[in-house]
Design a protein around this motif. Structure first.
Motif, PDB file in Angstrom:
ATOM      1  N   THR A 125       0.834  -1.200   0.000  1.00 45.92           N
ATOM      2  CA  THR A 125       0.000   0.000   0.000  1.00 45.92           C
ATOM      3  C   THR A 125       0.867   1.248   0.000  1.00 45.92           C
ATOM      4  O   THR A 125       0.639   2.187  -0.780  1.00 45.92           O
ATOM      5  CB  THR A 125      -0.932   0.002   1.224  1.00 45.92           C
ATOM      6  N   ALA A 126       1.878   1.275   0.872  1.00 47.83           N
ATOM      7  CA  ALA A 126       2.785   2.420   0.914  1.00 47.83           C
ATOM      8  C   ALA A 126       3.519   2.596  -0.412  1.00 47.83           C
ATOM      9  O   ALA A 126       3.700   3.728  -0.907  1.00 47.83           O
ATOM     10  CB  ALA A 126       3.787   2.236   2.052  1.00 47.83           C
ATOM     11  N   TYR A 127       3.931   1.485  -1.006  1.00 50.17           N
ATOM     12  CA  TYR A 127       4.692   1.545  -2.256  1.00 50.17           C
ATOM     13  C   TYR A 127       3.866   2.177  -3.377  1.00 50.17           C
ATOM     14  O   TYR A 127       4.323   3.107  -4.064  1.00 50.17           O
ATOM     15  CB  TYR A 127       5.132   0.140  -2.648  1.00 50.17           C
ATOM     16  N   VAL A 180       0.272   8.980  15.984  1.00 52.68           N
ATOM     17  CA  VAL A 180       0.319   9.485  14.619  1.00 52.68           C
ATOM     18  C   VAL A 180      -1.103   9.851  14.210  1.00 52.68           C
ATOM     19  O   VAL A 180      -2.011   9.013  14.258  1.00 52.68           O
ATOM     20  CB  VAL A 180       0.905   8.449  13.641  1.00 52.68           C
ATOM     21  N   ARG A 181      -1.283  11.101  13.834  1.00 53.33           N
ATOM     22  CA  ARG A 181      -2.596  11.577  13.388  1.00 53.33           C
ATOM     23  C   ARG A 181      -2.588  11.704  11.870  1.00 53.33           C
ATOM     24  O   ARG A 181      -1.644  12.240  11.283  1.00 53.33           O
ATOM     25  CB  ARG A 181      -2.933  12.912  14.044  1.00 53.33           C
ATOM     26  N   ALA A 182      -3.641  11.175  11.251  1.00 58.03           N
ATOM     27  CA  ALA A 182      -3.732  11.188   9.788  1.00 58.03           C
ATOM     28  C   ALA A 182      -5.190  11.069   9.386  1.00 58.03           C
ATOM     29  O   ALA A 182      -5.961  10.350  10.039  1.00 58.03           O
ATOM     30  CB  ALA A 182      -2.926  10.043   9.190  1.00 58.03           C
ATOM     31  N   PRO A 183      -5.603  11.738   8.316  1.00 55.69           N
ATOM     32  CA  PRO A 183      -7.004  11.604   7.869  1.00 55.69           C
ATOM     33  C   PRO A 183      -7.330  10.205   7.359  1.00 55.69           C
ATOM     34  O   PRO A 183      -8.482   9.788   7.393  1.00 55.69           O
ATOM     35  CB  PRO A 183      -7.113  12.641   6.751  1.00 55.69           C
ATOM     36  N   ILE A 184      -6.305   9.466   6.895  1.00 52.32           N
ATOM     37  CA  ILE A 184      -6.498   8.085   6.441  1.00 52.32           C
ATOM     38  C   ILE A 184      -5.633   7.181   7.304  1.00 52.32           C
ATOM     39  O   ILE A 184      -4.419   7.380   7.408  1.00 52.32           O
ATOM     40  CB  ILE A 184      -6.099   7.897   4.964  1.00 52.32           C
ATOM     41  N   THR A 198     -15.115   7.727   7.905  1.00 44.35           N
ATOM     42  CA  THR A 198     -14.177   7.674   9.027  1.00 44.35           C
ATOM     43  C   THR A 198     -12.725   7.791   8.619  1.00 44.35           C
ATOM     44  O   THR A 198     -11.859   8.063   9.459  1.00 44.35           O
ATOM     45  CB  THR A 198     -14.351   6.361   9.804  1.00 44.35           C
ATOM     46  N   GLY A 199     -12.429   7.541   7.343  1.00 45.34           N
ATOM     47  CA  GLY A 199     -11.043   7.511   6.901  1.00 45.34           C
ATOM     48  C   GLY A 199     -10.311   6.233   7.261  1.00 45.34           C
ATOM     49  O   GLY A 199      -9.100   6.131   7.057  1.00 45.34           O
ATOM     50  N   ASP A 240      -5.527   3.165  -4.982  1.00 40.34           N
ATOM     51  CA  ASP A 240      -6.539   3.785  -5.841  1.00 40.34           C
ATOM     52  C   ASP A 240      -7.695   4.359  -5.025  1.00 40.34           C
ATOM     53  O   ASP A 240      -8.190   5.454  -5.305  1.00 40.34           O
ATOM     54  CB  ASP A 240      -7.067   2.770  -6.852  1.00 40.34           C
ATOM     55  N   LEU A 241      -8.137   3.632  -3.996  1.00 41.17           N
ATOM     56  CA  LEU A 241      -9.226   4.123  -3.161  1.00 41.17           C
ATOM     57  C   LEU A 241      -8.818   5.398  -2.430  1.00 41.17           C
ATOM     58  O   LEU A 241      -9.598   6.354  -2.325  1.00 41.17           O
ATOM     59  CB  LEU A 241      -9.641   3.050  -2.151  1.00 41.17           C
ATOM     60  N   ILE A 242      -7.607   5.419  -1.900  1.00 44.82           N
ATOM     61  CA  ILE A 242      -7.154   6.559  -1.106  1.00 44.82           C
ATOM     62  C   ILE A 242      -6.919   7.790  -1.984  1.00 44.82           C
ATOM     63  O   ILE A 242      -7.257   8.916  -1.595  1.00 44.82           O
ATOM     64  CB  ILE A 242      -5.883   6.176  -0.323  1.00 44.82           C
TER      65      ILE A 242
END
Length: 448
Positions: A37-39, A219-223, A358-359, A383-385
């Motif tokens: 996913t990160a890649y 760690v705060r993140a919208p996703i 919810t992200g 793709d979704l993100i």
């Protein structure tokens, strides 16, 4: 420590999280799912700030312990997918899985990841009359859907895998043997080169919309992506989402050419047979035979412990099964033995998705077939993100929500009873030569 990971003496490559941080995407878990996913996110949008949190080291879980099959196998059968989602959707998912095998090889070559990739396909042997019935049924089903699965005669199957009592089998070209730890550690390096922040030894204690909490910081993140597979029950609120089921493996010392001249596997085909209690094997790049199977007990409360990686009785069963397949290995030394948990959803349906409200995103429930499926999951999550409108986001597993597992003790009773019934069915079929009605019912409940 698995045989695959034994080449690595130091896992201190990436620092632990030290304090609060923010990101555009936070991924929990540095196995295949999280790293793929990160890649693909980093490739799609290099400006994204991506953080990956890992409790141990990259590849600590199933990604560094599995059988090394990068296959097109999906936990649910093509027939089930057809009945549930329609034929076009079922065929689209199957085609995506087949192309994923090549995609993994392509990325490994592009990124210089030497993971011993060898696309020799998979042979599944039929060694009893009941197993031969299933082989013929699988080949007929595949033919009806236009899927490439070849029915092999006894001579054809034996030419590929020189095991005992071979009556026939099936062959698919859509599988590559790999060294799984080399792939996952190579992926970790590849994402780091692309600017992803990877923090090992940073176990997440709470996962909720907008944040992933560790003892050292949040760690705060919208996703926020949950990529924890068999370790999911350790997260508060997720105890019944995934059941961790253990699979164990053994590996021999390197074997001489005289063994391989009879055993075959000349193209490093992965192999199994049509018994109900799954076994799987491969010829490694250094000519060992790595062989694994199910049969270890499910532990009450979805418990996970390093002590569960070692079940002497299961290792003994694996040794007997391997010797039955290849009698020449009866006296061969087992140089490595290991195990680890894989993830099973209540309906045996792998899934991937993103809740826009919810992200929170997720992928998993691969039922032991995650090497290839996790790559498809990583591409789909990317793709979704990013909001890309692609064929991947329309595949039938996207957005699927599996029911929760039953509370204990029902979960413990059900999972362990199923494994005992499959083991008993194999014994009955070996004795009678007829397919087991009980195993057929269980198979329909889990995947057909």
């Amino acid at each position: 420590m698995s045989f695959w990971l034994s080449d690595y003496s130091d896992f201190s490559d990436y620092p632990a999280l030290s304090g609060d941080a923010s990101a555009d995407v936070c991924i929990v878990g540095a196995g295949y799912t999280g790293l793929w996913t990160a890649y693909y996110l980093a490739r799609a949008d290099p400006s994204l700030h991506i953080t990956v949190l890992e409790a141990e080291h990259a590849g600590f879980g199933a990604s560094g312990r599995n059988g090394g099959w990068c296959s097109a196998l999906f936990p649910k059968s093509i027939g089930y997918l057809d009945r549930t989602y329609g034929r076009p959707a079922a065929l689209a998912l199957n085609a995506a899985m087949e192309s994923t095998v090549d995609e993994v090889g392509r990325v490994a070559a592009e990124e210089g990841i030497d993971c011993d990739y060898a696309k020799g396909g998979t042979v599944v042997l039929a060694r009893t009359p009941a197993q031969l019935v299933r082989a013929r049924a699988d080949a007929a089903t595949a033919a009806a859907y236009g899927i490439e699965l070849h029915l092999l005669s006894a001579a054809e199957a034996s030419a590929r895998v020189g095991a005992t009592n071979v009556l026939g089998g099936t062959y698919t070209p859509h599988c590559a043997a790999i060294q799984p730890a080399k792939l996952v550690r190579g992926l970790a390096d590849a994402v780091a080169r692309r600017g992803v922040r990877l923090h090992e030894r940073s176990p997440v204690t709470e996962l909720s919309p907008g944040r992933a909490v560790t003892a050292a910081g949040t760690v705060r993140a919208p996703i926020v992506v949950r990529a924890t597979e068999g370790f999911t029950p350790r997260l508060p609120g997720y105890a019944r989402v995934i059941a961790p089921v253990y699979s164990l493996m053994i590996a021999t010392d390197p074997l001489p050419p005289s063994f391989w001249s009879a055993a075959g596997l000349a193209r490093r085909e992965t192999f199994s047979d049509y018994r109900h209690l799954i076994v799987y094997g491969q010829r490694t790049a250094d000519d060992r035979l790595a062989f694994g199977g199910r049969g270890a007990p499910y532990h009450y409360g979805s418990a996970i412990s390093p002590s569960f990686d070692r079940e002497p009785g299961v290792f003994a069963e694996l040794r007997r099964a391997l010797s039955a397949l290849f009698p020449a290995l009866s006296d061969a030394r087992v140089a490595h033995s290991w195990g680890g948990p894989l993830g099973v959803a209540r309906d045996w349906m792998a899934s991937v998705g993103l809740d826009p409200a919810t992200g929170l995103a997720w992928a998993g429930g691969y039922v032991g077939d995650g090497v290839g499926t996790s790559n498809l999951a990583g591409r789909t999550l990317a793709d979704l993100i990013t909001g890309a409108d692609t064929e991947l986001v329309r595949l039938p597993w996207v957005g699927h929500r599996s029911p929760r597992w039953e509370p204990e003790p029902l979960r413990w009773l059900g999972v362990n009873a199923s494994m005992r019934l499959f083991r008993a069915a194999d014994r009955t079929e070996s004795r009678t030569g007829r397919p087991s009605a009980v195993a057929g019912l269980l198979s329909r409940l889990t995947g057909a």
